[in-house]
Design a protein around this motif. Structure first.
Motif, PDB file in Angstrom:
ATOM      1  N   ASP A 166       0.806  -1.221   0.000  1.00  0.00           N
ATOM      2  CA  ASP A 166       0.000   0.000   0.000  1.00  0.00           C
ATOM      3  C   ASP A 166       0.836   1.265   0.000  1.00  0.00           C
ATOM      4  N   ASP A 167       1.904   1.272   0.806  1.00  0.00           N
ATOM      5  CA  ASP A 167       2.665   2.528   0.886  1.00  0.00           C
ATOM      6  C   ASP A 167       3.446   2.778  -0.404  1.00  0.00           C
ATOM      7  N   LEU A 168       3.925   1.716  -1.038  1.00  0.00           N
ATOM      8  CA  LEU A 168       4.603   1.912  -2.325  1.00  0.00           C
ATOM      9  C   LEU A 168       3.616   2.429  -3.361  1.00  0.00           C
ATOM     10  N   TYR A 169       2.410   1.864  -3.306  1.00  0.00           N
ATOM     11  CA  TYR A 169       1.368   2.315  -4.228  1.00  0.00           C
ATOM     12  C   TYR A 169       1.053   3.783  -4.007  1.00  0.00           C
ATOM     13  N   LYS A 170       0.945   4.142  -2.734  1.00  0.00           N
ATOM     14  CA  LYS A 170       0.630   5.544  -2.412  1.00  0.00           C
ATOM     15  C   LYS A 170       1.724   6.470  -2.894  1.00  0.00           C
ATOM     16  N   SER A 171       2.972   6.063  -2.667  1.00  0.00           N
ATOM     17  CA  SER A 171       4.058   6.962  -3.081  1.00  0.00           C
ATOM     18  C   SER A 171       4.120   7.067  -4.593  1.00  0.00           C
ATOM     19  N   SER A 172       3.695   6.012  -5.288  1.00  0.00           N
ATOM     20  CA  SER A 172       3.710   6.101  -6.748  1.00  0.00           C
ATOM     21  C   SER A 172       2.596   6.999  -7.263  1.00  0.00           C
ATOM     22  N   MET A 173       1.554   7.174  -6.450  1.00  0.00           N
ATOM     23  CA  MET A 173       0.442   8.007  -6.900  1.00  0.00           C
ATOM     24  C   MET A 173       0.604   9.463  -6.504  1.00  0.00           C
ATOM     25  N   LYS A 174       1.691   9.782  -5.813  1.00  0.00           N
ATOM     26  CA  LYS A 174       1.858  11.154  -5.333  1.00  0.00           C
ATOM     27  C   LYS A 174       1.934  12.123  -6.497  1.00  0.00           C
ATOM     28  N   MET A 175       1.216  13.236  -6.361  1.00  0.00           N
ATOM     29  CA  MET A 175       1.230  14.249  -7.404  1.00  0.00           C
ATOM     30  C   MET A 175       2.149  15.377  -6.946  1.00  0.00           C
ATOM     31  N   PRO A 176       2.966  15.919  -7.832  1.00  0.00           N
ATOM     32  CA  PRO A 176       3.836  17.012  -7.399  1.00  0.00           C
ATOM     33  C   PRO A 176       3.010  18.227  -7.007  1.00  0.00           C
ATOM     34  N   LYS A 177       3.564  19.002  -6.088  1.00  0.00           N
ATOM     35  CA  LYS A 177       2.805  20.114  -5.515  1.00  0.00           C
ATOM     36  C   LYS A 177       2.406  21.127  -6.581  1.00  0.00           C
ATOM     37  N   ALA A 178       3.282  21.287  -7.564  1.00  0.00           N
ATOM     38  CA  ALA A 178       3.009  22.310  -8.574  1.00  0.00           C
ATOM     39  C   ALA A 178       1.763  22.000  -9.376  1.00  0.00           C
ATOM     40  N   LEU A 179       1.402  20.705  -9.456  1.00  0.00           N
ATOM     41  CA  LEU A 179       0.262  20.332 -10.277  1.00  0.00           C
ATOM     42  C   LEU A 179      -1.049  20.411  -9.526  1.00  0.00           C
ATOM     43  N   LYS A 180      -0.947  20.512  -8.195  1.00  0.00           N
ATOM     44  CA  LYS A 180      -2.197  20.508  -7.436  1.00  0.00           C
ATOM     45  C   LYS A 180      -2.987  21.770  -7.760  1.00  0.00           C
ATOM     46  N   PRO A 181      -4.303  21.659  -7.899  1.00  0.00           N
ATOM     47  CA  PRO A 181      -5.074  22.847  -8.284  1.00  0.00           C
ATOM     48  C   PRO A 181      -5.030  23.897  -7.182  1.00  0.00           C
ATOM     49  N   LYS A 182      -4.782  25.118  -7.580  1.00  0.00           N
ATOM     50  CA  LYS A 182      -4.641  26.197  -6.600  1.00  0.00           C
ATOM     51  C   LYS A 182      -6.006  26.554  -6.047  1.00  0.00           C
TER      52      LYS A 182
END
Lengths: 317, 342
Positions: free
Chosen positions: A233-249
């Protein structure tokens, strides 16, 4: 492997572009898929691989030679291939007595295998058996998943996720409505997964939305779930992490209520309410007639006043 | 009575609507989950008709797929749409299809002549005008000359290519080709158009109209002949002295030699013509491109930079005997002309 880990400094523009394509970016490239034949791949498996390659045409690589490896035992060769060809999805087909018509679908994160699911092909009906139809290349398919089995177990859920990832094609912001060509239909039923592909025909209906007709096209596979190798699960979660710059403001001072109304908040300075200019009420404006009569009244008042004064003077005299 | 008919009409309208939508409506117990960005639909309903028995009929699967696809399409069609012109640029089509550029050799082996010939050009390998035997195709007139037909087709192709080349050249240099716009005889041509056509016809000979006789009542064309006349170097000394003294007198006089009103009117007329031409071009372009956004510069465009140059040119042209001394007066005239316009 050693040569791939060495940091290469590009000497030509072409090399520089090549390396830039492979380096990590904010929004990644479209995932490439590699299709590999195992030790004893038979004709059915080869046909399936070729067909899937045709579906994934510009974003796929088909290795023509047989590679004697086994994904579940040793993943290093797969990882080597993925590094070499910059592919993050793979499909490995093989055949032996214990596992006939075997197909392993998997995906990579950072050139390491995270998810791998083995499927067995029970029934395979190829293109030629159905009809000689042209395979659409490079178009985005419609994916339909039927059956509630896809949400029951974790395996099935990951399988659904993997299949979507594999077959979805490029990410686009607009689509051409007339360019929707084919449908991939996955049904999970009785422990089997039925994979069918249909060509989409848009027929006239009375209104703007067309009526759908489907024509069987392409291979139909009946698949059975065999082994799985899923990421923790944690590897899966880390693979799904979105970079901060892409997060909608998040926009400040804007709120929505449950009915869908948008509220905004305005911050004002302190106002002196006595000096407010309110609306000009046109109805209260003086009419020219009124003004004239007013003037006349004023005039007559003045005259009256003067007369009275004169009168007083006269009287006094 | 009327109330009843209104109700009937409404009911009928509702039924019509339902009929229209009937073809695209699908009834499901549980709503599907849609992910429109991935063109994905997930159906959670347990497939009822398919549970029994091992062999699953293909028709049932297909019906299920059709229903779910219909629902997804209904959702997609509700998204906002716009019309876009489609054009694949930059080799996208080739990349999409997986087409790789093929290398062709310059020379090809020609069986007929037994030697290596060019693929195209002078003495090419397969020149269809040079064939000595042509089969008459079944649908052609048996008395037609097939050799002449091929030669004629080639001439037409060459002429077409030449025309296109000249057109491209004109477009690149932003000049205008002499068009045959008013030259084709319709029944309704004005006197000016006919006169223009006549002029062009007269000049379209090999000697550029030098030896063309005039028709009985045709007047001599004005404005022909040499454009500039120069006085001979050694000629009439008296005339030369007179012209030089005249020039000095003009230079010394205080009155401006420029007729301000005439100059201003000419300038205004020129500007109006330019604007009309521009407007015509813009409307033509707008019609042709179907109202698409033209190049922004054109739309916003103020007076093009060439106009300033033209203005100066116009004045310079008027003042044949002009000299820099008149520069100040010239500008004065321009301002006055501007005021007159308002």
């Amino acid at each position: 492997m050693d040569s791939l880990d060495r940091v290469v400094k590009p000497k030509t523009k072409r090399a520089k572009g090549f390396l830039e394509k492979r380096e990590p970016k904010l929004s990644e490239n479209i995932k490439n898929a590699m299709l590999i034949k195992g030790g004893n791949a038979n004709s059915a498996v080869t046909q399936v691989l070729r067909r899937v390659y045709a579906l994934k045409k510009p974003y796929g690589v088909l290795y023509k030679k047989k590679n004697i490896t086994s994904p579940f035992e040793d993943q290093t060769s797969l990882e080597f291939f993925s590094k070499k060809s910059d592919c993050s999805l793979f499909m490995f087909g093989s055949h032996n007595k214990k596992r006939p018509n075997n197909l392993v679908i998997g995906r990579m994160y950072d050139y390491h295998v995270i998810d791998m699911i083995e499927l067995g092909i029970e029934k395979f009906v190829s293109l030629k058996d159905i009809k000689n139809s042209k395979c659409p290349e490079g178009t985005k398919p419609i994916l339909i998943f039927s059956g509630n089995d896809f949400d029951v177990t974790e395996d099935y859920r990951r399988l659904k996720c993997l299949l979507i990832d594999f077959f979805r094609g490029p990410t686009v912001s607009n689509i051409r409505l007339a360019g929707l060509e084919y449908v991939l239909h996955f049904t999970a039923l009785n422990g089997k997964i039925y994979f069918r592909s249909y060509k989409l025909l848009l027929k006239k209906s009375g209104c703007r939305t067309p009526q759908i007709e489907l024509e069987e096209m392409g291979p139909s596979l009946d698949l059975v779930l065999r082994r799985t190798h899923l990421a923790s699960d944690d590897l899966y979660k880390s693979s799904m992490k979105m970079p901060k710059a892409l997060k909608p403001k998040k926009k400040k001072n804007i709120s929505h209520d449950t009915f869908g109304t948008t509220y905004g908040r305005i911050h004002m300075q302190k106002q002196d309410l006595s000096k407010l200019q309110t609306r000009k009420m046109k109805g209260l404006k003086k009419q020219p007639v009124e003004r004239i009569t007013e003037d006349q009244e004023r005039k007559s008042k003045r005259i009256k006043k003067k007369l009275m004064e004169l009168g007083k003077k006269l009287v006094s005299l | 009575m009327e109330g009843q008919s209104v109700e009937e009409l409404l009911a009928k309208a509702e039924r019509d609507e339902a009929d229209k939508l009937q073809r695209i409506t699908v009834h499901k117990e549980l709503e599907l989950e849609f992910d429109l960005g991935n063109l994905l639909a997930s159906d959670r309903n347990p497939p009822t008709g398919l549970r029994r028995g091992e062999p699953i009929p293909e028709a049932e699967l297909r019906a299920l797929a059709r229903d779910n696809t219909q629902l997804l399409i209904n959702q997609l069609w509700q998204l906002p749409t716009e019309r876009v012109e489609e054009a694949l640029v930059g080799g996208q089509f080739a990349r999409l299809k997986g087409i790789r550029p093929k290398k062709k050799t310059n020379l090809v082996w020609d069986e007929v002549s037994g030697q290596w010939r060019r693929r195209w050009g002078y003495q090419r390998a397969r020149d269809d005008t040079k064939e000595w035997l042509i089969e008459v195709p079944g649908s052609a007139d048996p008395l037609e000359d097939q050799f002449a037909k091929r030669i004629q087709a080639k001439k037409e192709r060459v002429a077409k290519n030449e025309l296109n080349r000249l057109r491209n050249l004109a477009r690149a240099h932003k000049t205008r080709l002499p068009s045959s716009a008013g030259m084709h005889p319709t029944g309704h041509q004005s006197k000016q158009e006919l006169g223009r056509a006549l002029q062009v016809a007269r000049v379209s000979t090999a000697s550029v109209g030098r030896f063309q006789e005039r028709l009985p009542k045709e007047k001599a064309p004005r404005g022909s002949g040499k454009k500039r006349k120069f006085q001979p170097l050694f000629g009439d000394f008296a005339a030369e002295k007179k012209s030089q003294l005249e020039m000095l007198r003009l230079m010394n006089s205080k009155k401006p030699q420029l007729d301000v009103t005439r100059a201003a009117n000419k300038q205004m007329r020129e500007e109006d013509q330019e604007e009309a031409a521009k407007r015509r071009k813009m409307s033509q372009k707008g019609k042709r491109k179907g109202g698409r956004q033209g190049p922004g510069g054109r739309r916003k465009g103020g007076p093009p930079p060439s106009q300033g140059g033209k203005r100066k040119g116009g004045f310079g042209g008027k003042m044949n005997s002009g000299s820099p001394g008149w520069g100040g007066k010239r500008k004065g005239g321009q301002h006055q002309g501007g005021k007159k316009r308002k």
